[in-house]
Design a protein around this motif. Structure first.
Motif, PDB file in Angstrom:
ATOM      1  N   LEU A 124      56.414  95.457  22.233  1.00  0.00           N
ATOM      2  CA  LEU A 124      57.240  95.577  23.445  1.00  0.00           C
ATOM      3  C   LEU A 124      57.538  97.043  23.767  1.00  0.00           C
ATOM      4  CD1 LEU A 124      59.736  92.588  23.068  1.00  0.00           C
ATOM      5  CD2 LEU A 124      57.921  92.864  24.764  1.00  0.00           C
ATOM      6  N   LEU A 125      57.849  97.836  22.735  1.00  0.00           N
ATOM      7  CA  LEU A 125      58.109  99.260  22.962  1.00  0.00           C
ATOM      8  C   LEU A 125      56.849  99.980  23.451  1.00  0.00           C
ATOM      9  CD1 LEU A 125      60.373 100.159  19.911  1.00  0.00           C
ATOM     10  CD2 LEU A 125      61.050  99.929  22.304  1.00  0.00           C
TER      11      LEU A 125
ATOM     12  N   ALA B  89      54.387  98.578  25.159  1.00  0.00           N
ATOM     13  CA  ALA B  89      54.174  98.135  26.542  1.00  0.00           C
ATOM     14  C   ALA B  89      55.132  98.853  27.487  1.00  0.00           C
ATOM     15  CB  ALA B  89      54.334  96.623  26.654  1.00  0.00           C
ATOM     16  N   ALA B  90      56.405  99.009  27.079  1.00  0.00           N
ATOM     17  CA  ALA B  90      57.383  99.709  27.913  1.00  0.00           C
ATOM     18  C   ALA B  90      56.983 101.173  28.093  1.00  0.00           C
ATOM     19  CB  ALA B  90      58.777  99.606  27.297  1.00  0.00           C
ATOM     20  N   ALA B  91      56.490 101.808  27.016  1.00  0.00           N
ATOM     21  CA  ALA B  91      56.058 103.208  27.114  1.00  0.00           C
ATOM     22  C   ALA B  91      54.869 103.338  28.066  1.00  0.00           C
ATOM     23  CB  ALA B  91      55.694 103.735  25.726  1.00  0.00           C
TER      24      ALA B  91
ATOM     25  N   ILE C 292      54.214 101.384  30.618  1.00  0.00           N
ATOM     26  CA  ILE C 292      54.722 101.163  31.984  1.00  0.00           C
ATOM     27  C   ILE C 292      55.421 102.419  32.487  1.00  0.00           C
ATOM     28  CG2 ILE C 292      56.431  99.880  33.331  1.00  0.00           C
ATOM     29  CD1 ILE C 292      55.674  97.416  31.611  1.00  0.00           C
ATOM     30  N   VAL C 293      56.280 103.020  31.661  1.00  0.00           N
ATOM     31  CA  VAL C 293      56.995 104.238  32.065  1.00  0.00           C
ATOM     32  C   VAL C 293      55.997 105.365  32.335  1.00  0.00           C
ATOM     33  CG1 VAL C 293      58.570 106.038  31.244  1.00  0.00           C
ATOM     34  CG2 VAL C 293      59.163 103.638  30.960  1.00  0.00           C
TER      35      VAL C 293
END
Length: 128
Positions: free
Chosen positions: A17-18, A20-22, A24-25
């Motif tokens: 999840l981290l 994937a979030a990185a 996206i950002v």
């Protein structure tokens, strides 16, 4: 191989999840900082030399002005195209340079070569 990747992803949910979030950002940041022009400049750097010779016919302008300038401009560094147009009392010489060439450097190269041939041109010519 794929089974072990799926097993790892299910065990390490927080890390996935981290990651994937990185991603996206990073994608949003790249999209916002991407320079986009509505009409990008796709023309190669180009220097135009225009010489006026009042009272000379096109044949005289070509032989006494255009040819000497073209001869002098041959072999400029990073030059791709040299073309000219001769009309009544007017000579127009266009020099194209490779993409990425600094236009001020190209103009300086043309000016230096033009100064070398300027004394050989007929009296009364005007450059532009």
């Amino acid at each position: 191989m794929i089974a072990s990747l799926i097993r790892f992803s299910l065990i390490q949910r927080l890390m996935i999840l981290l990651l994937a979030a990185a991603l996206i950002v990073g994608g949003v940041w790249a999209f916002r900082t991407l320079p986009i022009d509505a009409f990008p400049d796709i023309a190669s750097p180009q220097v135009l030399v225009i010489v006026k010779a009042p009272g000379l016919s096109p044949t005289e302008v070509e032989s006494r002005i255009t040819f000497p300038i073209e001869r002098e401009m041959q072999g400029l560094p990073r030059q791709t195209v040299l073309r000219s147009t001769t009309k009544y009392a007017l000579s127009s010489i266009t020099i194209d340079f490779e993409d990425g060439t600094d236009i001020y450097w190209a103009r300086q190269q043309v000016a230096e070569r033009l100064n070398q041939v300027w004394g050989e041109l007929p009296a009364g010519v005007e450059g532009g």
